[in-house]
Write an enzyme that holds these catalytic residues in place. Structure first.
Site, mmCIF file in Angstrom:
data_model
loop_
_atom_site.group_PDB
_atom_site.id
_atom_site.type_symbol
_atom_site.label_atom_id
_atom_site.label_comp_id
_atom_site.label_asym_id
_atom_site.label_seq_id
_atom_site.Cartn_x
_atom_site.Cartn_y
_atom_site.Cartn_z
ATOM 1 N N LYS A 116 -12.282 2.347 1.992
ATOM 2 C CA LYS A 116 -11.398 1.620 2.927
ATOM 3 C C LYS A 116 -11.887 1.790 4.377
ATOM 4 O O LYS A 116 -11.981 0.823 5.115
ATOM 5 C CB LYS A 116 -9.944 2.135 2.839
ATOM 6 C CG LYS A 116 -9.323 2.022 1.462
ATOM 7 C CD LYS A 116 -7.849 2.448 1.469
ATOM 8 C CE LYS A 116 -7.601 3.896 1.812
ATOM 9 N NZ LYS A 116 -8.107 4.872 0.822
ATOM 10 N N ARG A 146 1.520 3.728 2.056
ATOM 11 C CA ARG A 146 1.086 4.545 0.935
ATOM 12 C C ARG A 146 2.189 4.720 -0.106
ATOM 13 O O ARG A 146 1.976 5.384 -1.117
ATOM 14 C CB ARG A 146 0.679 5.910 1.451
ATOM 15 C CG ARG A 146 -0.846 6.128 1.463
ATOM 16 C CD ARG A 146 -1.079 7.519 1.891
ATOM 17 N NE ARG A 146 -2.350 8.089 1.647
ATOM 18 C CZ ARG A 146 -3.406 8.019 2.454
ATOM 19 N NH1 ARG A 146 -3.381 7.276 3.519
ATOM 20 N NH2 ARG A 146 -4.501 8.693 2.170
ATOM 21 N N ARG A 153 -19.380 12.522 1.091
ATOM 22 C CA ARG A 153 -18.766 12.356 2.417
ATOM 23 C C ARG A 153 -18.606 13.716 3.100
ATOM 24 O O ARG A 153 -18.843 13.850 4.293
ATOM 25 C CB ARG A 153 -17.404 11.662 2.297
ATOM 26 C CG ARG A 153 -16.712 11.482 3.640
ATOM 27 C CD ARG A 153 -15.562 10.517 3.570
ATOM 28 N NE ARG A 153 -14.358 11.101 2.996
ATOM 29 C CZ ARG A 153 -13.251 10.409 2.738
ATOM 30 N NH1 ARG A 153 -13.209 9.101 2.972
ATOM 31 N NH2 ARG A 153 -12.181 10.993 2.247
ATOM 32 N N ARG A 157 -13.945 17.199 6.164
ATOM 33 C CA ARG A 157 -12.489 17.173 6.309
ATOM 34 C C ARG A 157 -11.886 18.288 5.458
ATOM 35 O O ARG A 157 -12.397 18.588 4.388
ATOM 36 C CB ARG A 157 -11.954 15.817 5.803
ATOM 37 C CG ARG A 157 -12.181 14.693 6.750
ATOM 38 C CD ARG A 157 -11.857 13.352 6.144
ATOM 39 N NE ARG A 157 -10.613 13.288 5.364
ATOM 40 C CZ ARG A 157 -10.086 12.166 4.918
ATOM 41 N NH1 ARG A 157 -10.673 11.010 5.178
ATOM 42 N NH2 ARG A 157 -8.971 12.171 4.230
ATOM 43 N N ARG A 183 -4.524 14.266 -4.064
ATOM 44 C CA ARG A 183 -4.446 12.945 -3.404
ATOM 45 C C ARG A 183 -4.488 11.821 -4.438
ATOM 46 O O ARG A 183 -3.817 10.799 -4.284
ATOM 47 C CB ARG A 183 -5.589 12.810 -2.388
ATOM 48 C CG ARG A 183 -5.348 13.672 -1.142
ATOM 49 C CD ARG A 183 -6.640 14.075 -0.464
ATOM 50 N NE ARG A 183 -7.307 12.974 0.191
ATOM 51 C CZ ARG A 183 -8.603 12.966 0.479
ATOM 52 N NH1 ARG A 183 -9.367 13.985 0.193
ATOM 53 N NH2 ARG A 183 -9.131 11.928 1.096
HETATM 54 P P1 AMP Z 1 -6.714 9.363 4.676
HETATM 55 O O1 AMP Z 1 -7.605 9.594 5.851
HETATM 56 O O2 AMP Z 1 -6.164 7.981 4.618
HETATM 57 O O3 AMP Z 1 -7.353 9.787 3.375
HETATM 58 O O4 AMP Z 1 -5.446 10.309 4.869
HETATM 59 C C1 AMP Z 1 -5.589 11.706 4.920
HETATM 60 C C2 AMP Z 1 -4.229 12.371 4.800
HETATM 61 O O5 AMP Z 1 -3.405 11.967 5.896
HETATM 62 C C3 AMP Z 1 -3.430 12.019 3.575
HETATM 63 O O6 AMP Z 1 -3.784 12.784 2.437
HETATM 64 C C4 AMP Z 1 -2.011 12.336 4.050
HETATM 65 O O7 AMP Z 1 -1.770 13.719 4.101
HETATM 66 C C5 AMP Z 1 -2.053 11.821 5.486
HETATM 67 N N1 AMP Z 1 -1.711 10.388 5.557
HETATM 68 C C6 AMP Z 1 -2.509 9.366 5.972
HETATM 69 N N2 AMP Z 1 -1.874 8.202 5.912
HETATM 70 C C7 AMP Z 1 -0.634 8.466 5.436
HETATM 71 C C8 AMP Z 1 0.498 7.665 5.124
HETATM 72 N N3 AMP Z 1 0.480 6.329 5.283
HETATM 73 N N4 AMP Z 1 1.609 8.293 4.660
HETATM 74 C C9 AMP Z 1 1.659 9.627 4.496
HETATM 75 N N5 AMP Z 1 0.619 10.440 4.739
HETATM 76 C C10 AMP Z 1 -0.520 9.879 5.218
#
Ligand code: AMP
Length: 191
Positions: free
Chosen positions: A13, A88, A127, A136, A147
């Protein structure tokens, strides 16, 4: 153009959103990036979400809905925006519908990146190796499993939600990066 990129962690994404920023000038609204920036800045909100993010759980809907609602009013979103990692779950999707409605905006398309799940572990491992400044905190096997579990329980139902709204398109997320971008560009040209 207002679009959502939907898919599990590691589906590509972020990579595809960055290409859309470069090619079309849309703004990339990644809630994950914004939350990581809040952590790096040491803000109160960052301190609150750090532990939750590190173990792969979702932060509260109020926080992310608030962030997005504020962000889509910024001038750089005028040409369009890509929601990357938001919504999400069902509550966030409903909050987004309501928010867009109140702002007089409409979602153009939701693009689901379809991937083979077992390959995501290798992608995330890669990554983790390539991330400038170190991996990360949630790019490890334990957090990724969490996740993915949350993705299945809470995010995957959005495929039906947007399918029912008639705005869902799917692409093969296992193709080469440029081939995925080409599929996305074709969809955007048609909406
Ligand atoms: P990402 O970078 O999209 O993989 O997000 C990393 C982490 O950020 C996720 O595992 C959640 O802990 C938090 N996070 C990101 N976007 C959301 C969302 N829309 N709702 C809740 N938590 C989020």
């Amino acid at each position: 153009m207002k679009l959502i990129l939907l898919g599990p962690p590691g589906a590509g994404k972020g990579t595809q959103a960055q290409k859309l920023v470069a090619d079309f000038g849309y703004a990339q609204l990644s809630t994950g990036d914004m939350l990581r920036a809040a952590i790096a800045a040491g803000s109160e909100m960052g301190q609150k979400v750090k532990g939750i993010m590190d173990r792969g759980d979702l932060v509260s809907d109020d926080i992310v809905v608030g962030i997005i609602s504020e962000r889509i009013d910024a001038p750089d979103c005028a040409k369009g925006f890509i929601l990357d990692g938001f919504p999400r779950n069902g509550a966030q999707a409903e909050a987004l519908d309501k928010m867009l409605d109140e702002k007089g905006m409409k979602l153009d398309v939701v693009i689901s990146l379809e991937v083979v799940e077992k390959d995501l572990f290798a992608r995330i491992e890669q990554r983790a190796k390539e991330t400038v400044g170190g991996p990360r905190a949630d790019d490890n096997v334990k957090a990724l499993k969490k996740r993915l579990e949350i993705y299945h329980e809470q995010t995957a139902p959005l495929i039906k939600y947007y399918g029912d709204q008639g705005v869902l398109k799917t692409v093969d997320g296992m193709a080469q990066i440029d081939a995925v971008s080409a599929q996305i560009a074709k969809i955007l040209a048609e909406v």
